[in-house]
Scaffold this motif. Structure first.
Motif, PDB file in Angstrom:
ATOM      1  N   GLU A   1       0.378  10.085  -1.381  1.00 55.84           N
ATOM      2  CA  GLU A   1       1.744  10.623  -1.435  1.00 55.84           C
ATOM      3  C   GLU A   1       2.333  10.457  -2.827  1.00 55.84           C
ATOM      4  O   GLU A   1       2.096   9.456  -3.499  1.00 55.84           O
ATOM      5  N   HIS A   2       3.100  11.454  -3.269  1.00 54.79           N
ATOM      6  CA  HIS A   2       3.772  11.455  -4.570  1.00 54.79           C
ATOM      7  C   HIS A   2       2.789  11.498  -5.736  1.00 54.79           C
ATOM      8  O   HIS A   2       3.162  11.230  -6.873  1.00 54.79           O
ATOM      9  N   MET A   3       1.528  11.829  -5.471  1.00 54.68           N
ATOM     10  CA  MET A   3       0.558  11.854  -6.554  1.00 54.68           C
ATOM     11  C   MET A   3      -0.300  13.110  -6.504  1.00 54.68           C
ATOM     12  O   MET A   3      -0.296  13.907  -7.427  1.00 54.68           O
ATOM     13  N   ALA A   4      -1.076  13.271  -5.417  1.00 57.34           N
ATOM     14  CA  ALA A   4      -2.089  14.331  -5.373  1.00 57.34           C
ATOM     15  C   ALA A   4      -1.506  15.706  -5.661  1.00 57.34           C
ATOM     16  O   ALA A   4      -2.077  16.488  -6.429  1.00 57.34           O
TER      17      ALA A   4
ATOM     18  N   MET B   1      -4.812  -3.015   5.006  1.00 56.32           N
ATOM     19  CA  MET B   1      -4.492  -2.080   3.930  1.00 56.32           C
ATOM     20  C   MET B   1      -5.651  -1.133   3.668  1.00 56.32           C
ATOM     21  O   MET B   1      -5.459   0.042   3.378  1.00 56.32           O
ATOM     22  N   SER B   2      -6.879  -1.633   3.756  1.00 59.00           N
ATOM     23  CA  SER B   2      -8.050  -0.802   3.499  1.00 59.00           C
ATOM     24  C   SER B   2      -9.130  -1.121   4.519  1.00 59.00           C
ATOM     25  O   SER B   2      -9.162  -2.226   5.080  1.00 59.00           O
ATOM     26  N   LEU B   3     -10.002  -0.155   4.758  1.00 57.11           N
ATOM     27  CA  LEU B   3     -11.039  -0.322   5.770  1.00 57.11           C
ATOM     28  C   LEU B   3     -11.984  -1.459   5.390  1.00 57.11           C
ATOM     29  O   LEU B   3     -12.601  -1.440   4.321  1.00 57.11           O
ATOM     30  N   ARG B   4     -12.095  -2.441   6.276  1.00 53.15           N
ATOM     31  CA  ARG B   4     -12.992  -3.570   6.041  1.00 53.15           C
ATOM     32  C   ARG B   4     -13.184  -4.312   7.350  1.00 53.15           C
ATOM     33  O   ARG B   4     -12.467  -4.061   8.331  1.00 53.15           O
TER      34      ARG B   4
ATOM     35  N   SER C   1       0.831  -1.200   0.000  1.00 52.00           N
ATOM     36  CA  SER C   1       0.000   0.000   0.000  1.00 52.00           C
ATOM     37  C   SER C   1       0.866   1.251   0.000  1.00 52.00           C
ATOM     38  O   SER C   1       1.874   1.315   0.712  1.00 52.00           O
ATOM     39  N   PRO C   2       0.474   2.285  -0.767  1.00 54.48           N
ATOM     40  CA  PRO C   2       1.252   3.529  -0.753  1.00 54.48           C
ATOM     41  C   PRO C   2       1.155   4.268   0.570  1.00 54.48           C
ATOM     42  O   PRO C   2       1.888   5.214   0.808  1.00 54.48           O
ATOM     43  N   PHE C   3       0.222   3.858   1.437  1.00 51.85           N
ATOM     44  CA  PHE C   3       0.037   4.551   2.706  1.00 51.85           C
ATOM     45  C   PHE C   3       0.686   3.822   3.872  1.00 51.85           C
ATOM     46  O   PHE C   3       0.643   4.296   5.003  1.00 51.85           O
ATOM     47  N   ALA C   4       1.285   2.659   3.618  1.00 53.76           N
ATOM     48  CA  ALA C   4       1.783   1.818   4.704  1.00 53.76           C
ATOM     49  C   ALA C   4       2.800   2.538   5.564  1.00 53.76           C
ATOM     50  O   ALA C   4       2.768   2.446   6.793  1.00 53.76           O
ATOM     51  N   GLY C   5       3.702   3.275   4.923  1.00 50.79           N
ATOM     52  CA  GLY C   5       4.779   3.915   5.665  1.00 50.79           C
ATOM     53  C   GLY C   5       4.265   4.855   6.734  1.00 50.79           C
ATOM     54  O   GLY C   5       4.815   4.916   7.842  1.00 50.79           O
ATOM     55  N   ARG C   6       3.193   5.584   6.429  1.00 50.85           N
ATOM     56  CA  ARG C   6       2.669   6.537   7.410  1.00 50.85           C
ATOM     57  C   ARG C   6       2.140   5.816   8.646  1.00 50.85           C
ATOM     58  O   ARG C   6       2.413   6.215   9.782  1.00 50.85           O
TER      59      ARG C   6
ATOM     60  N   LEU D   1      -4.196  18.559  -6.616  1.00 52.01           N
ATOM     61  CA  LEU D   1      -5.511  18.090  -6.197  1.00 52.01           C
ATOM     62  C   LEU D   1      -5.829  18.424  -4.740  1.00 52.01           C
ATOM     63  O   LEU D   1      -5.066  18.089  -3.829  1.00 52.01           O
ATOM     64  N   THR D   2      -6.971  19.059  -4.529  1.00 50.02           N
ATOM     65  CA  THR D   2      -7.524  19.186  -3.184  1.00 50.02           C
ATOM     66  C   THR D   2      -8.065  17.822  -2.773  1.00 50.02           C
ATOM     67  O   THR D   2      -8.797  17.183  -3.524  1.00 50.02           O
ATOM     68  N   SER D   3      -7.694  17.378  -1.575  1.00 45.38           N
ATOM     69  CA  SER D   3      -8.032  16.013  -1.180  1.00 45.38           C
ATOM     70  C   SER D   3      -8.383  15.948   0.299  1.00 45.38           C
ATOM     71  O   SER D   3      -7.897  16.751   1.107  1.00 45.38           O
ATOM     72  N   VAL D   4      -9.244  14.993   0.647  1.00 44.47           N
ATOM     73  CA  VAL D   4      -9.532  14.671   2.042  1.00 44.47           C
ATOM     74  C   VAL D   4      -8.572  13.552   2.433  1.00 44.47           C
ATOM     75  O   VAL D   4      -8.605  12.468   1.851  1.00 44.47           O
ATOM     76  N   ALA D   5      -7.700  13.823   3.387  1.00 47.54           N
ATOM     77  CA  ALA D   5      -6.614  12.886   3.697  1.00 47.54           C
ATOM     78  C   ALA D   5      -7.063  11.794   4.652  1.00 47.54           C
ATOM     79  O   ALA D   5      -7.811  12.045   5.607  1.00 47.54           O
ATOM     80  N   LEU D   6      -6.618  10.579   4.400  1.00 40.57           N
ATOM     81  CA  LEU D   6      -6.808   9.496   5.365  1.00 40.57           C
ATOM     82  C   LEU D   6      -5.750   9.633   6.468  1.00 40.57           C
ATOM     83  O   LEU D   6      -4.568   9.858   6.174  1.00 40.57           O
ATOM     84  N   PRO D   7      -6.143   9.496   7.730  1.00 39.75           N
ATOM     85  CA  PRO D   7      -5.214   9.757   8.844  1.00 39.75           C
ATOM     86  C   PRO D   7      -4.350   8.541   9.183  1.00 39.75           C
ATOM     87  O   PRO D   7      -4.375   8.034  10.309  1.00 39.75           O
ATOM     88  N   HIS D   8      -3.571   8.063   8.217  1.00 41.25           N
ATOM     89  CA  HIS D   8      -2.820   6.821   8.449  1.00 41.25           C
ATOM     90  C   HIS D   8      -1.820   6.952   9.595  1.00 41.25           C
ATOM     91  O   HIS D   8      -1.732   6.074  10.462  1.00 41.25           O
ATOM     92  N   ARG D   9      -1.046   8.022   9.596  1.00 43.53           N
ATOM     93  CA  ARG D   9      -0.075   8.184  10.681  1.00 43.53           C
ATOM     94  C   ARG D   9      -0.785   8.273  12.034  1.00 43.53           C
ATOM     95  O   ARG D   9      -0.378   7.636  13.014  1.00 43.53           O
ATOM     96  N   ALA D  10      -1.866   9.052  12.078  1.00 40.26           N
ATOM     97  CA  ALA D  10      -2.613   9.198  13.328  1.00 40.26           C
ATOM     98  C   ALA D  10      -3.197   7.857  13.775  1.00 40.26           C
ATOM     99  O   ALA D  10      -3.271   7.575  14.977  1.00 40.26           O
ATOM    100  N   MET D  11      -3.626   7.021  12.814  1.00 38.93           N
ATOM    101  CA  MET D  11      -4.135   5.693  13.185  1.00 38.93           C
ATOM    102  C   MET D  11      -3.035   4.850  13.820  1.00 38.93           C
ATOM    103  O   MET D  11      -3.266   4.161  14.825  1.00 38.93           O
ATOM    104  N   GLY D  12      -1.839   4.888  13.237  1.00 39.40           N
ATOM    105  CA  GLY D  12      -0.732   4.135  13.823  1.00 39.40           C
ATOM    106  C   GLY D  12      -0.400   4.618  15.216  1.00 39.40           C
ATOM    107  O   GLY D  12      -0.179   3.821  16.141  1.00 39.40           O
ATOM    108  N   GLU D  13      -0.371   5.946  15.386  1.00 38.22           N
ATOM    109  CA  GLU D  13      -0.079   6.518  16.705  1.00 38.22           C
ATOM    110  C   GLU D  13      -1.152   6.141  17.719  1.00 38.22           C
ATOM    111  O   GLU D  13      -0.839   5.724  18.842  1.00 38.22           O
TER     112      GLU D  13
END
Length: 354
Positions: free
Chosen positions: A293-296, A140-143, A87-92, A303-315
């Motif tokens: 990351e590296h896209m929007a 990786m994704s909400l489920r 996942s491109p969001f895993a690192g966060r 692109l204006t985007s609503v961000a998923l709080p991946h880092r905050a979820m890990g914390e």
């Protein structure tokens, strides 16, 4: 040569707490107080500082194994993931969990199962054999997920997923609220003809659309059924969905704002708008989701985007787990939903006057 054995260089002895005590001119007990967190009220600040300086000079570090045996802990938590490595969001998420754990003097041992349930069960069993203090399971994704076997035998928290049996605490994005946020970005710029493109048969799609409609309904705005195009989650889905909405449609009859299931879909919408000669944001405003990351920020326009709080979820997942480890109390099996913040760029503007 001649049968003589080459001598190996001597390995320097690891400095001990008694060495620190001798150098600092204090008792061994005083050193133990400093490195076991019991110095306050027992030692003066000056004595504590002298002990720390002696430890630094000698290169002394407390033995984590011995300390763990005393505390009946290992100072290690496990993190089992499904396919998060791809996942491109895993690192966060991983950085959030690891840095929170590190701040509490815990290491994180990560195992990726590749989405194989048997490997997940084996990973949990291995971590339990290693006496980890607790385990985070991240998706990786909400489920909704099957809880891996053995996860109930230690303190455990889920991140970015929900347990099928509602038996464990979970930290997830507030997806419905995120959908409302996306709608407000368009509504606040005067858009009333709005559409949604992309989406799949998953929890995130359903919650984002539900929130999107919540906000529009509150303003008396109705989305025509044909303006909700559930075309998937890739760039091609955004392109095809936008063509269906915009191609050959007079400007006064087509949407002026589009909310996209994710940033990849938004990239497809932007590409379609360019092909059709529709200016963004002059004639069409586009809102993405995920802040990939590296896209929007590198799309045209950014692109204006609503961000998923991946880092905050890990914390948050790590903090919840560490609190359970410290108190010895299992946290209640509740769901904590974290806000999805807006990242404003250049793809949203005022609704066109016509």
């Amino acid at each position: 040569m001649g049968g003589t054995e080459e001598k190996q260089p001597a390995v320097p002895a690891r400095p001990t707490s008694r060495d620190v005590a001798r150098l600092a001119g204090v008792s061994h007990t005083a050193v133990s107080f400093v490195f076991n967190g019991r110095a306050e009220g027992n030692l003066s600040p000056a004595t504590q500082e002298r002990i720390r300086q002696a430890a630094t000079e000698l290169g002394y570090r407390p033995d984590p194994v011995a300390r763990g045996l005393r505390r009946r802990r290992t100072a290690v938590i496990g993190l089992v993931t499904d396919e998060i490595a791809s996942s491109p969001f895993a690192g966060r998420l991983l950085r959030g969990a690891m840095e929170t754990a590190w701040a509490s003097e815990h290491l994180v041992l990560t195992i990726d199962s590749g989405g194989d349930p048997a490997k997940e069960d084996a990973a949990v069993a291995e971590l339990l054999d290693r006496r980890v203090d607790g385990i985070i399971y991240a998706a990786m994704s909400l489920r909704r997920v099957r809880v891996p076997e053995g996860l109930h035998r230690t303190h455990s928290v889920l991140a970015n997923c929900l347990p099928e049996d509602d038996s464990l605490p979970a930290v997830v994005p507030a997806e419905r609220a995120g959908g409302r946020t996306a709608a407000r970005l368009l509504l606040d710029e005067g858009h009333r003809r709005v559409a949604m493109v992309g989406g799949q048969d998953d929890l995130a799609s359903a919650d984002r659309l539900r929130g999107f409609r919540d906000a529009l309904r509150a303003e008396g705005v109705t989305v025509p059924k044909e303006w909700v195009v559930r075309s998937g989650g890739e760039i091609s889905a955004g392109h095809d969905g936008a063509i269906r909405l915009l191609d050959g449609v007079p400007a006064d009859l087509r949407p002026t704002g589009v909310f996209c299931y994710n940033d990849r879909v938004a990239a497809g919408v932007l590409h379609a708008a360019t092909r059709l000669g529709i200016a963004v944001p002059g004639e069409l405003s586009v809102v993405g989701y995920d802040d990939q990351e590296h896209m929007a920020e590198f799309l045209t326009p950014p692109l204006t985007s609503v961000a998923l709080p991946h880092r905050a979820m890990g914390e948050a997942a790590a903090r919840l787990l560490l609190d359970a480890i410290d108190t010895g109390r299992t946290p209640p099996a509740t769901v904590r939903r974290l806000a999805c913040p807006v990242v404003s760029r250049a793809s949203v503007g005022p609704a066109p006057s016509r």
